[in-house]
Motif scaffolding. Structure first.
Motif, PDB file in Angstrom:
ATOM      1  N   ILE A 169     -29.330  17.312  -5.711  1.00 40.66           N
ATOM      2  CA  ILE A 169     -28.093  17.994  -5.284  1.00 40.66           C
ATOM      3  C   ILE A 169     -28.422  19.331  -4.602  1.00 40.66           C
ATOM      4  O   ILE A 169     -27.861  19.683  -3.565  1.00 40.66           O
ATOM      5  N   ALA A 170     -29.370  20.057  -5.204  1.00 36.74           N
ATOM      6  CA  ALA A 170     -29.752  21.345  -4.607  1.00 36.74           C
ATOM      7  C   ALA A 170     -30.390  21.137  -3.227  1.00 36.74           C
ATOM      8  O   ALA A 170     -30.150  21.909  -2.291  1.00 36.74           O
ATOM      9  N   ARG A 175     -27.860  20.364  -0.410  1.00 32.59           N
ATOM     10  CA  ARG A 175     -27.240  21.603   0.074  1.00 32.59           C
ATOM     11  C   ARG A 175     -28.208  22.380   0.980  1.00 32.59           C
ATOM     12  O   ARG A 175     -27.809  22.938   2.004  1.00 32.59           O
ATOM     13  N   ALA A 209     -28.173  21.482   4.626  1.00 31.89           N
ATOM     14  CA  ALA A 209     -27.068  22.067   5.404  1.00 31.89           C
ATOM     15  C   ALA A 209     -27.351  23.537   5.713  1.00 31.89           C
ATOM     16  O   ALA A 209     -27.045  24.019   6.806  1.00 31.89           O
ATOM     17  N   ASP A 268     -24.544  25.474  11.142  1.00 32.15           N
ATOM     18  CA  ASP A 268     -23.221  24.868  11.323  1.00 32.15           C
ATOM     19  C   ASP A 268     -23.249  23.477  11.943  1.00 32.15           C
ATOM     20  O   ASP A 268     -22.206  22.915  12.267  1.00 32.15           O
ATOM     21  N   PHE A 279     -22.961  19.272   7.812  1.00 30.67           N
ATOM     22  CA  PHE A 279     -22.237  19.533   6.565  1.00 30.67           C
ATOM     23  C   PHE A 279     -22.711  18.497   5.541  1.00 30.67           C
ATOM     24  O   PHE A 279     -22.814  17.312   5.873  1.00 30.67           O
ATOM     25  N   THR A 280     -22.958  18.935   4.322  1.00 30.04           N
ATOM     26  CA  THR A 280     -23.456  18.006   3.295  1.00 30.04           C
ATOM     27  C   THR A 280     -22.705  18.201   1.986  1.00 30.04           C
ATOM     28  O   THR A 280     -22.155  19.275   1.725  1.00 30.04           O
ATOM     29  N   SER A 281     -22.705  17.168   1.175  1.00 28.50           N
ATOM     30  CA  SER A 281     -22.104  17.296  -0.153  1.00 28.50           C
ATOM     31  C   SER A 281     -22.618  16.192  -1.076  1.00 28.50           C
ATOM     32  O   SER A 281     -23.022  15.129  -0.618  1.00 28.50           O
ATOM     33  N   GLU A 290     -22.844  12.884   1.038  1.00 32.54           N
ATOM     34  CA  GLU A 290     -22.363  12.781   2.420  1.00 32.54           C
ATOM     35  C   GLU A 290     -23.158  13.711   3.328  1.00 32.54           C
ATOM     36  O   GLU A 290     -23.424  14.858   2.962  1.00 32.54           O
ATOM     37  N   ARG A 326     -22.738  14.959   7.309  1.00 36.17           N
ATOM     38  CA  ARG A 326     -21.829  14.876   8.464  1.00 36.17           C
ATOM     39  C   ARG A 326     -22.340  15.787   9.587  1.00 36.17           C
ATOM     40  O   ARG A 326     -22.735  16.922   9.310  1.00 36.17           O
ATOM     41  N   THR A 347     -14.605  17.450   1.609  1.00 37.46           N
ATOM     42  CA  THR A 347     -16.037  17.558   1.922  1.00 37.46           C
ATOM     43  C   THR A 347     -16.304  17.479   3.420  1.00 37.46           C
ATOM     44  O   THR A 347     -17.418  17.717   3.860  1.00 37.46           O
ATOM     45  N   GLY A 348     -15.288  17.100   4.200  1.00 35.50           N
ATOM     46  CA  GLY A 348     -15.486  17.043   5.638  1.00 35.50           C
ATOM     47  C   GLY A 348     -15.327  18.405   6.281  1.00 35.50           C
ATOM     48  O   GLY A 348     -16.304  19.115   6.507  1.00 35.50           O
ATOM     49  N   MET A 385     -19.341  24.990   5.303  1.00 34.84           N
ATOM     50  CA  MET A 385     -20.296  25.068   4.193  1.00 34.84           C
ATOM     51  C   MET A 385     -20.231  26.433   3.515  1.00 34.84           C
ATOM     52  O   MET A 385     -20.330  26.530   2.294  1.00 34.84           O
ATOM     53  N   ARG A 434     -17.492  26.802   0.864  1.00 35.27           N
ATOM     54  CA  ARG A 434     -17.400  25.868  -0.266  1.00 35.27           C
ATOM     55  C   ARG A 434     -17.743  26.536  -1.588  1.00 35.27           C
ATOM     56  O   ARG A 434     -18.677  27.329  -1.670  1.00 35.27           O
ATOM     57  N   ASP A 440     -18.649  24.866  -4.764  1.00 34.88           N
ATOM     58  CA  ASP A 440     -18.954  23.505  -5.220  1.00 34.88           C
ATOM     59  C   ASP A 440     -19.414  23.545  -6.681  1.00 34.88           C
ATOM     60  O   ASP A 440     -20.535  23.955  -6.987  1.00 34.88           O
ATOM     61  N   LEU A 462     -22.659  21.707  -7.439  1.00 35.94           N
ATOM     62  CA  LEU A 462     -23.856  22.440  -7.005  1.00 35.94           C
ATOM     63  C   LEU A 462     -24.172  23.559  -8.004  1.00 35.94           C
ATOM     64  O   LEU A 462     -25.336  23.757  -8.381  1.00 35.94           O
ATOM     65  N   ALA A 487     -25.756  22.011 -10.910  1.00 36.07           N
ATOM     66  CA  ALA A 487     -27.141  21.600 -10.647  1.00 36.07           C
ATOM     67  C   ALA A 487     -28.109  22.758 -10.886  1.00 36.07           C
ATOM     68  O   ALA A 487     -29.170  22.589 -11.490  1.00 36.07           O
ATOM     69  N   HIS A 488     -27.735  23.945 -10.417  1.00 34.57           N
ATOM     70  CA  HIS A 488     -28.611  25.111 -10.627  1.00 34.57           C
ATOM     71  C   HIS A 488     -28.749  25.412 -12.120  1.00 34.57           C
ATOM     72  O   HIS A 488     -29.832  25.766 -12.598  1.00 34.57           O
ATOM     73  N   PRO A 547     -15.795  11.029  -4.063  1.00 29.64           N
ATOM     74  CA  PRO A 547     -16.900  11.222  -3.114  1.00 29.64           C
ATOM     75  C   PRO A 547     -16.618  12.217  -2.000  1.00 29.64           C
ATOM     76  O   PRO A 547     -17.550  12.803  -1.469  1.00 29.64           O
TER      77      PRO A 547
END
Lengths: 424, 424
Positions: free
Chosen positions: A248-249, A252, A255, A260, A263-265, A288, A290, B229-230, B234, B237, B239, B242, B245-246, B276
Motif C-alpha cells: 500500500i505504501a 502511493r 503516484a 500529477d 493517481f493511485t489507490s 487502482e 489511473r 479514488t478517481g 493525490m 487525499r 487515505d 494508507l 499501512a504506516h 475499490p
C-alpha cells in the motif's frame, strides 16, 4: 449576456421533483443515499423510475445485463435515436447526485424539449445503466461495457459480490434480468457532477470532459500463514496484512514520484480471517492506477510488478497479481464537446474544459458511439459521500444546457456537424 | 522408566470418543472447526456437552455471563472443590484441539479418577468458559474474566460483534443467559495444546506454563476523508488505509527492535467503506503488544503513542487510540507447576518449562485462585488453523498427567503443599 430567446430550457421544477423523489430510495437521512447496485434500495429506485417512464408514455426495455431503458419515438421508426442517461446505483453511503442527477436530467430534458416542439426529428431513449459504481460487483461500468461489447455478457453475469452472490442471481431477484434487445442509438449524452473542485475554483458552471483517463484495476493477493498472534515467534510469522501494508505504501509512492500524471489507490482490502488474534493468512488488495497517458500506465504497472516480490518478502509473504482490468485512456467526441461550450456561451454560463479521471458509462459507450459527459460543479469537489452537493441552480443550469443540446441535435436530425453549424 | 503402579490414568478411549464427538460441531470438513462463540455451531457443541454432563450425573450450572459448569459432589458439601476446564468456542476456521481438548480431558479425567476411587475427598467442577477466543467479541477471556471479577458483568454483556449483536443478546438467543451462581473452587487446572513448536523441538511431551506474558490490546482509529479514488487530487487525499499501512509497519518495527522480548501484531483491520473506488475514510486497527515484562509493555505503548501522529499525518489522516485492554504479566501457581513436573517424571514423560504468550482462561482465574495451564505439544506449533494437530498418544499422555494430578490433589484433600509431599 442576454439570453437568446430560442434556447430550450429544462423544466427546473420537474427536475427538482424528480431529484427529491429519487433521493428517497436508500436515503441515509443525512443527505446521502446508500443504494449499491441490485440491493433492495436500488430495486425500489428502479421500480419507481420504470413506473415514471411508463406513466409518461415511454416504452420500457430491460436487456440481459439489466440495463433499464425508456424509449419514446417522437419522429417515426427510422428517425435517429438519441440516448441520454447515467445510473441509479450509488456507492455504499454515497451521495444523492452521482448518477441519479444524470438520469433525472435526461428524463426532464426530453420531457421539457418535447413539450415545446411541434415536429421532433429524433427519437429518444433514457438509459439507467446497471452497476456503474463497481462497489458491490467489480468491475464498474458493467452494464454499459456489455452494451458496448467491451465485456462478455456471461462473464458479467457471473461476477460475484463478497457474499458470493452473482450479478445474474441478483438481477433475477430484483426483477431486472431482462430479455429485450438494447436500443441502438446514434449518439450518447450524460450529465454528471464533477467530483473534483476544479470548476468551483475556476468559477465554471459547465464543462465538457474532453478526455477520459485510462485506468488499471489491479487485484493483488498476498499470501501468508494463519497462526496465533501470541506464541508464534516473530521471525516465523508470515503476516499477510504486514505484506499488504508495504505494498500500500509503495502504491502511493508511485503516484508521488509521477506527480500529477498518475493517481493511485488501494481502497479495499479483504483480510482473512481478520480476527484480532490470528496472524492473517491472506489479504486481497484492490489497487487502482489511473493516468491520462498509456505510457504512464505502463510504467506504473511495470514498477509495481517489479517491486511486489521484495515488498511481500519483507513480511515473509508472497504477492501475486491475480487480475488486471484495463480501461484505456481516450477522447470523447469533440463535436459534442464543442456543442456544449457553444450552448453554455449562449446561456451566459461560465465554462471550462476538463478531463475525467473517474469512470463514467459514457467512457464505455464512447467505444462505439459519439459520446460525451457534461459536468456541473460539486461543492468542495465532494463525491461518493453523503455530503456531496450541487445547488438546484447549478442542476438546472446543467439541465438547460442538456435540453438545448437536445434541441439543436434534434433540429439537425442527429447530424452533429450540422448541429454545430445550424444554430446562431 | 518403569511405570509406578499407583498412578491414575485417563480412560484414553473415552477421551478419544469425546474428542471425536466435539469435533463434529462446526466441522469444516478439513480437520478444522469453525465454531466462534455463541454461533449456532457453538450452541450445538454446548448443548451436546451439557447433555453429556447431565447423563453422567453432573449438575449443570450456567452463570450470568454464560459460563457453563458441570459439578459433581463426590465428597460431601464441605469438601474442597477442584475446577478443571477450558473452552468450546473456536477461532473462525480454527482447529479442533484448542479449548475443546481441555474441556474433554477435564471430563474424562474426573470420570476416570472417580471410577477407580472408593473415597474421594474433593468435589469437582468442569468449566466451559464463554468467549475465550475473543474473535467475535472483544476482549478475549470474557467469561473467565467476569468470573474472576476482572471485568464488569454489564460491560461484558454489552460487547458487540461487527454486526452489532451484543453478548447479552446472543446468550439469550443460544439459551446460555444463566441465573446460577458460579461455583467457588479452591484451585483451577487447564490442559491445552502448546501453540508453538518449542515442545516438539525439545522432544517434550508435558510442560507447565510458569508465567503468562502480559498483553496490551490496543484499538487504533485512523480517520481520513471519504472521496472518489478517481478525480480527487493525490495531494488532497486523506487515505485512512494508507495511514493504517504506516502504523502497521511501525508496530512490526517495534517488535524487531525489541527482539524476542516483545511480540506485536495488527491482525484485524476494519475499513470503511472498503469499496475499490472510494478513498477510505476510516480504518480501525486491532493491535496487540505482548511481553513477559511490564517494562517492555510500557515502552512499546509509549513508543507507539509517540509515533502515531506523524505516521497518520504522512497520509494526511489522524490516528487515535480509542481503547486499551490491559492484561498484566504474571506467574501461575508454582506448586501446581511442580506437581505437573513430578507426575510427568513418574510417567516417564519428557518435560520442560514454558511461558504462555497467548491468553488462557487460567490467566484470568489465576488472579483469584491457584491455577495452572499444562501444555501438550502441537505438531509444527500450529494453532488457530484447520491443520492444528496433536496425536491421540499425546492427548492421552496429557490426560494421564491431569488425571494423576487430580488423584494426588484429591488424596491431599486439596492441600497443594501436602499433595507435593504426599506422593513418592
Amino acid at each position: 449576456m442576454p439570453e437568446t430567446p430560442s434556447l430550450a430550457r429544462i423544466d427546473a421544477e420537474l427536475l427538482n421533483q424528480l431529484m427529491e423523489k429519487v433521493s428517497e430510495f436508500g436515503s441515509t437521512g443525512d443527505g446521502g443515499v446508500d443504494r449499491p447496485v441490485l440491493t433492495d434500495a436500488h430495486k425500489a429506485a428502479r421500480d419507481w423510475f420504470r413506473a415514471e417512464l411508463t406513466a409518461r408514455g415511454y416504452s420500457v426495455l430491460v436487456d440481459a445485463i439489466g440495463n433499464l431503458f425508456g424509449r419514446i419515438d417522437l419522429a417515426g421508426p427510422d428517425a435517429p435515436l438519441v440516448m441520454i442517461g447515467s445510473h441509479l446505483d450509488s456507492q455504499p453511503k454515497g451521495g444523492r447526485f452521482d448518477g441519479a442527477y444524470g438520469v433525472m436530467a435526461a428524463l426532464a430534458a426530453v420531457e421539457s424539449f418535447r413539450k415545446g416542439t411541434e415536429a421532433p426529428r429524433c427519437n429518444y431513449v433514457i438509459a439507467d445503466w446497471m452497476n456503474e459504481e463497481g462497489a458491490r460487483f467489480q468491475p464498474s461500468l458493467l452494464g454499459s461495457s456489455v452494451f458496448a461489447g467491451l465485456v462478455d455478457l456471461d462473464w458479467a453475469l457471473a461476477r460475484r459480490d463478497r457474499d458470493g452472490k452473482s450479478v445474474g442471481e441478483e438481477l433475477v431477484r430484483t426483477g431486472y434480468k431482462g430479455t429485450d434487445a438494447a436500443p441502438t442509438p446514434d449518439l450518447y449524452l450524460e450529465i454528471h457532477i464533477e467530483g473534483d473542485s476544479k470548476m468551483e475554483t475556476a468559477g465554471a458552471r459547465i464543462a465538457p470532459f474532453l478526455r477520459h483517463w485510462g485506468a488499471l484495476k489491479v487485484r493483488i493477493e498476498v499470501t501468508g500463514e494463519q497462526n496465533h498472534t501470541g506464541p508464534t515467534p516473530m521471525e516465523d510469522r508470515k503476516d499477510a496484512v504486514l505484506g499488504a501494508a508495504h505494498i500500500i505504501a509503495e502504491v502511493r509512492r508511485l503516484a508521488d514520484v509521477a506527480e500529477d500524471t498518475l493517481f493511485t489507490s488501494v481502497a479495499r482490502v479483504d483480510i482473512s480471517p481478520n480476527s484480532p488474534n490470528i496472524v492473517p493468512g491472506k489479504a486481497i488488495l484492490f489497487c487502482e492506477l489511473r493516468a491520462p497517458e498509456q505510457a504512464m500506465l505502463d510504467w506504473s504497472e511495470a514498477s509495481l510488478r517489479a517491486a511486489l516480490p521484495d515488498l511481500a518478502a519483507r513480511a515473509r509473504t508472497t504477492a501475486e497479481i491475480v487480475s488486471v482490468d484495463r480501461r484505456p485512456a481516450g477522447k470523447f467526441d469533440p463535436r459534442l464537446a464543442m456543442l456544449t461550450e457553444r450552448v453554455a456561451d449562449d446561456f451566459g454560463l461560465p465554462k471550462m474544459q476538463l478531463d475525467t479521471i473517474g469512470g463514467h458509462d459514457a467512457v464505455a459507450v464512447n467505444a462505439i458511439l459519439p459520446a460525451l459527459v457534461i459536468a456541473v460543479p460539486s461543492v468542495g469537489g465532494v463525491i461518493h459521500r453523503n455530503d456531496e452537493y450541487t445547488s438546484p441552480e447549478d442542476l438546472a443550469a446543467g439541465g438547460d444546457v442538456l435540453t438545448d443540446m437536445v434541441r439543436r441535435i434534434d433540429r439537425a436530425g442527429g447530424d452533429l456537424d450540422l448541429a454545430l453549424g445550424a444554430n446562431a
